[in-house]
Write a protein that holds these residues in place. Sequence first.
Motif, PDB file in Angstrom:
ATOM      1  N   ALA A  88      39.867  41.137  32.432  1.00  0.00           N
ATOM      2  CA  ALA A  88      38.795  41.116  33.338  1.00  0.00           C
ATOM      3  C   ALA A  88      37.847  39.836  33.124  1.00  0.00           C
ATOM      4  CB  ALA A  88      38.066  42.508  33.128  1.00  0.00           C
ATOM      5  N   THR A  89      37.278  39.689  34.059  1.00  0.00           N
ATOM      6  CA  THR A  89      36.145  38.548  33.800  1.00  0.00           C
ATOM      7  C   THR A  89      35.209  39.294  33.245  1.00  0.00           C
ATOM      8  OG1 THR A  89      34.827  39.086  35.873  1.00  0.00           O
ATOM      9  CG2 THR A  89      36.525  37.687  36.252  1.00  0.00           C
ATOM     10  N   PRO A  90      33.931  38.427  32.432  1.00  0.00           N
ATOM     11  CA  PRO A  90      33.055  39.040  31.613  1.00  0.00           C
ATOM     12  C   PRO A  90      32.206  40.109  32.535  1.00  0.00           C
ATOM     13  CG  PRO A  90      33.492  36.495  31.023  1.00  0.00           C
ATOM     14  CD  PRO A  90      34.266  37.054  32.234  1.00  0.00           C
ATOM     15  N   GLU A  91      31.741  39.412  33.876  1.00  0.00           N
ATOM     16  CA  GLU A  91      31.198  40.321  34.516  1.00  0.00           C
ATOM     17  C   GLU A  91      31.737  41.659  34.901  1.00  0.00           C
ATOM     18  OE1 GLU A  91      30.639  36.696  36.960  1.00  0.00           O
ATOM     19  OE2 GLU A  91      28.680  37.308  37.374  1.00  0.00           O
ATOM     20  N   GLU A  92      32.973  41.602  35.224  1.00  0.00           N
ATOM     21  CA  GLU A  92      33.753  42.772  35.627  1.00  0.00           C
ATOM     22  C   GLU A  92      33.802  43.716  34.194  1.00  0.00           C
ATOM     23  OE1 GLU A  92      36.746  41.340  38.911  1.00  0.00           O
ATOM     24  OE2 GLU A  92      37.362  41.123  36.714  1.00  0.00           O
ATOM     25  N   ALA A  93      34.191  43.194  33.001  1.00  0.00           N
ATOM     26  CA  ALA A  93      33.947  43.935  31.606  1.00  0.00           C
ATOM     27  C   ALA A  93      32.571  44.611  31.540  1.00  0.00           C
ATOM     28  CB  ALA A  93      34.333  43.033  30.641  1.00  0.00           C
ATOM     29  N   VAL A 129      25.720  47.222  32.919  1.00  0.00           N
ATOM     30  CA  VAL A 129      24.680  46.928  34.196  1.00  0.00           C
ATOM     31  C   VAL A 129      23.872  48.206  34.604  1.00  0.00           C
ATOM     32  CG1 VAL A 129      26.196  44.673  34.667  1.00  0.00           C
ATOM     33  CG2 VAL A 129      26.644  47.182  35.896  1.00  0.00           C
ATOM     34  N   ALA A 130      24.031  49.338  34.017  1.00  0.00           N
ATOM     35  CA  ALA A 130      23.148  50.554  34.211  1.00  0.00           C
ATOM     36  C   ALA A 130      21.802  50.060  33.736  1.00  0.00           C
ATOM     37  CB  ALA A 130      23.870  51.580  33.693  1.00  0.00           C
ATOM     38  N   CYS A 131      21.811  49.125  32.728  1.00  0.00           N
ATOM     39  CA  CYS A 131      20.520  48.938  31.956  1.00  0.00           C
ATOM     40  C   CYS A 131      20.142  47.233  32.058  1.00  0.00           C
ATOM     41  CB  CYS A 131      20.543  49.447  30.445  1.00  0.00           C
ATOM     42  SG  CYS A 131      20.756  51.008  30.496  1.00  0.00           S
ATOM     43  N   HIS A 132      21.041  46.533  32.274  1.00  0.00           N
ATOM     44  CA  HIS A 132      21.014  45.189  32.320  1.00  0.00           C
ATOM     45  C   HIS A 132      21.296  44.496  33.488  1.00  0.00           C
ATOM     46  CE1 HIS A 132      20.368  45.155  27.735  1.00  0.00           C
ATOM     47  NE2 HIS A 132      21.356  46.122  27.802  1.00  0.00           N
ATOM     48  N   THR A 133      20.548  43.506  33.896  1.00  0.00           N
ATOM     49  CA  THR A 133      20.890  42.670  35.226  1.00  0.00           C
ATOM     50  C   THR A 133      20.944  41.202  34.567  1.00  0.00           C
ATOM     51  OG1 THR A 133      18.771  41.987  35.889  1.00  0.00           O
ATOM     52  CG2 THR A 133      19.848  44.248  36.547  1.00  0.00           C
ATOM     53  N   LYS A 134      21.335  40.541  35.443  1.00  0.00           N
ATOM     54  CA  LYS A 134      21.537  38.964  35.374  1.00  0.00           C
ATOM     55  C   LYS A 134      20.131  38.148  34.975  1.00  0.00           C
ATOM     56  CE  LYS A 134      23.903  34.613  36.389  1.00  0.00           C
ATOM     57  NZ  LYS A 134      24.774  34.114  37.193  1.00  0.00           N
ATOM     58  N   ASP A 135      19.279  38.575  35.947  1.00  0.00           N
ATOM     59  CA  ASP A 135      17.944  37.932  35.696  1.00  0.00           C
ATOM     60  C   ASP A 135      16.687  38.705  35.872  1.00  0.00           C
ATOM     61  OD1 ASP A 135      18.298  38.438  38.448  1.00  0.00           O
ATOM     62  OD2 ASP A 135      18.150  36.561  39.129  1.00  0.00           O
ATOM     63  N   ILE A 159      34.030  48.821  25.711  1.00  0.00           N
ATOM     64  CA  ILE A 159      34.306  47.771  25.824  1.00  0.00           C
ATOM     65  C   ILE A 159      35.126  47.116  24.699  1.00  0.00           C
ATOM     66  CG2 ILE A 159      32.371  47.103  25.263  1.00  0.00           C
ATOM     67  CD1 ILE A 159      32.558  44.685  27.015  1.00  0.00           C
ATOM     68  N   ALA A 160      36.410  46.729  25.102  1.00  0.00           N
ATOM     69  CA  ALA A 160      37.245  46.218  23.986  1.00  0.00           C
ATOM     70  C   ALA A 160      36.407  44.997  23.317  1.00  0.00           C
ATOM     71  CB  ALA A 160      38.717  45.725  24.649  1.00  0.00           C
ATOM     72  N   ASP A 161      37.013  44.823  21.971  1.00  0.00           N
ATOM     73  CA  ASP A 161      36.463  43.678  21.131  1.00  0.00           C
ATOM     74  C   ASP A 161      36.609  42.282  21.929  1.00  0.00           C
ATOM     75  OD1 ASP A 161      35.798  45.591  19.159  1.00  0.00           O
ATOM     76  OD2 ASP A 161      37.627  45.072  18.033  1.00  0.00           O
TER      77      ASP A 161
END
Length: 102
Positions: A20-25, A32-38, A87-89
């Motif tokens: 997966a891409t980092p964003e998908e992971a 993303v329930a607690c963090h957003t990009k900006d 989330i896998a290592d």
Amino acid sequence: MRKIALLLACLGLSLPAAAATPEEALTKAGCVACHTKDKKLVGPSFKDIAAKYKGQDAVAALSQKVRAGGKGVFGPIPMPPNGADKIADGDLKDALAWILKQ
């Protein structure tokens, strides 16, 4: 490669899915329930994290923080621990590297 995929399909098996891409992971793990990009949400934004650790090789230290959870670095709200079942290592390492580039 096609023959191998067909053979595996006939056997009821499959090739491993592409990483997966980092964003998908991050989305799949629930980050993303607690963090957003900006923007600060419950936790700091990915940009705020990147700014705090700018110029540092912080992937290993942040990996430990994600796994163990913690509080006090960005405020009083604690972050719960997130195990490899979320989330896998490898995905975590890639996601943290991506966050630090924001």
